[in-house]
Design a protein around this motif. Structure first.
Motif, mmCIF file in Angstrom:
data_model
loop_
_atom_site.group_PDB
_atom_site.id
_atom_site.type_symbol
_atom_site.label_atom_id
_atom_site.label_comp_id
_atom_site.label_asym_id
_atom_site.label_seq_id
_atom_site.Cartn_x
_atom_site.Cartn_y
_atom_site.Cartn_z
ATOM 1 N N ILE A 99 -5.987 -48.137 -5.646
ATOM 2 C CA ILE A 99 -7.197 -48.558 -4.933
ATOM 3 C C ILE A 99 -7.841 -47.362 -4.234
ATOM 4 C CG2 ILE A 99 -8.044 -49.975 -3.001
ATOM 5 C CD1 ILE A 99 -5.795 -52.029 -3.890
ATOM 6 N N GLU A 100 -7.030 -46.541 -3.595
ATOM 7 C CA GLU A 100 -7.557 -45.339 -2.937
ATOM 8 C C GLU A 100 -8.264 -44.427 -3.941
ATOM 9 O OE1 GLU A 100 -7.856 -44.148 0.257
ATOM 10 O OE2 GLU A 100 -7.325 -46.199 0.811
ATOM 11 N N GLN A 101 -7.655 -44.261 -5.109
ATOM 12 C CA GLN A 101 -8.268 -43.437 -6.149
ATOM 13 C C GLN A 101 -9.603 -44.040 -6.593
ATOM 14 O OE1 GLN A 101 -7.147 -40.458 -7.137
ATOM 15 N NE2 GLN A 101 -8.968 -40.215 -8.411
ATOM 16 N N GLY A 102 -9.632 -45.355 -6.751
ATOM 17 C CA GLY A 102 -10.873 -46.038 -7.116
ATOM 18 C C GLY A 102 -11.953 -45.867 -6.069
ATOM 19 N N LYS A 103 -11.561 -45.833 -4.805
ATOM 20 C CA LYS A 103 -12.522 -45.598 -3.726
ATOM 21 C C LYS A 103 -13.069 -44.176 -3.805
ATOM 22 C CE LYS A 103 -11.139 -47.368 0.363
ATOM 23 N NZ LYS A 103 -10.177 -47.833 1.402
ATOM 24 N N LYS A 104 -12.185 -43.203 -4.056
ATOM 25 C CA LYS A 104 -12.618 -41.808 -4.163
ATOM 26 C C LYS A 104 -13.572 -41.607 -5.335
ATOM 27 C CE LYS A 104 -8.469 -39.856 -2.095
ATOM 28 N NZ LYS A 104 -7.184 -39.218 -2.362
ATOM 29 N N GLU A 105 -13.346 -42.346 -6.412
ATOM 30 C CA GLU A 105 -14.188 -42.224 -7.600
ATOM 31 C C GLU A 105 -15.438 -43.086 -7.522
ATOM 32 O OE1 GLU A 105 -11.648 -42.975 -10.957
ATOM 33 O OE2 GLU A 105 -10.360 -41.253 -10.482
ATOM 34 N N GLY A 106 -15.589 -43.828 -6.427
ATOM 35 C CA GLY A 106 -16.788 -44.632 -6.228
ATOM 36 C C GLY A 106 -16.812 -45.943 -6.995
ATOM 37 N N GLU A 107 -15.680 -46.351 -7.537
ATOM 38 C CA GLU A 107 -15.623 -47.605 -8.289
ATOM 39 C C GLU A 107 -15.280 -48.794 -7.404
ATOM 40 O OE1 GLU A 107 -13.091 -47.346 -11.688
ATOM 41 O OE2 GLU A 107 -14.019 -45.498 -12.391
ATOM 42 N N ILE A 108 -14.622 -48.520 -6.282
ATOM 43 C CA ILE A 108 -14.200 -49.577 -5.361
ATOM 44 C C ILE A 108 -14.862 -49.326 -4.009
ATOM 45 C CG2 ILE A 108 -12.211 -50.578 -4.143
ATOM 46 C CD1 ILE A 108 -10.525 -49.975 -6.606
ATOM 47 N N ARG A 109 -15.270 -50.413 -3.364
ATOM 48 C CA ARG A 109 -15.942 -50.314 -2.058
ATOM 49 C C ARG A 109 -15.129 -49.462 -1.091
ATOM 50 N NH1 ARG A 109 -15.516 -55.921 -1.011
ATOM 51 N NH2 ARG A 109 -15.152 -55.243 1.116
ATOM 52 N N HIS A 110 -15.814 -48.558 -0.418
ATOM 53 C CA HIS A 110 -15.124 -47.654 0.505
ATOM 54 C C HIS A 110 -14.641 -48.355 1.774
ATOM 55 C CE1 HIS A 110 -19.130 -47.710 2.314
ATOM 56 N NE2 HIS A 110 -18.557 -47.296 3.418
ATOM 57 N N ASP A 111 -15.236 -49.498 2.116
ATOM 58 C CA ASP A 111 -14.846 -50.206 3.337
ATOM 59 C C ASP A 111 -13.672 -51.163 3.137
ATOM 60 O OD1 ASP A 111 -16.376 -51.940 1.743
ATOM 61 O OD2 ASP A 111 -17.172 -53.019 3.474
ATOM 62 N N LEU A 112 -13.144 -51.205 1.938
ATOM 63 C CA LEU A 112 -12.023 -52.085 1.631
ATOM 64 C C LEU A 112 -10.741 -51.529 2.241
ATOM 65 C CD1 LEU A 112 -11.424 -54.616 -0.268
ATOM 66 C CD2 LEU A 112 -10.626 -52.924 -1.911
#
Length: 107
Positions: A46-59
């Motif tokens: 999930i952290e990686q997905g946030k860094k790559e902009g695929e997952i909401r950063h506020d999650l």
């Protein structure tokens, strides 16, 4: 999906598994460690997905990892006691719903 055991056998295994682990503290500890490893891996993904902009950063990554794990385990438990649940189709829909809830707005 090819299965080595049938649905009835799997349900029986799951029921036996949860009944049996209560009797052995070392099993509970080992399973807890295994689940922690899975949760840590999910959180890292999930952290990686946030860094790559695929997952909401506020999650909250830890809470999301727990939620994913709980969804999967809960679905298996419910399916194990209700053979009428079409688990494969339902799990696909649940995964789609969950992904839409965490995906970063790319528009």
């Amino acid at each position: 999906m090819v299965s080595l055991i049938g649905d009835d056998e799997f349900r029986g295994y799951y029921s036996l598994f949860f009944t049996g682990i209560k009797r052995f503290d070392f099993l509970i500890r080992q399973i807890a460690e295994m689940f922690k490893g899975i949760l840590d891996s999910l959180e890292a993904i999930i952290e990686q997905g946030k860094k790559e902009g695929e997952i909401r950063h506020d999650l909250d990554s830890g809470a999301a990892a727990f939620e994913i794990m709980a969804l999967g385990e809960g679905a298996i438990l419910l399916w194990s006691i209700n053979p009428n649940i079409e688990r494969e189709a339902l799990m696909e829909k649940i995964a789609e719903n969950y992904w839409r809830s965490i995906t970063a707005d790319i528009s």
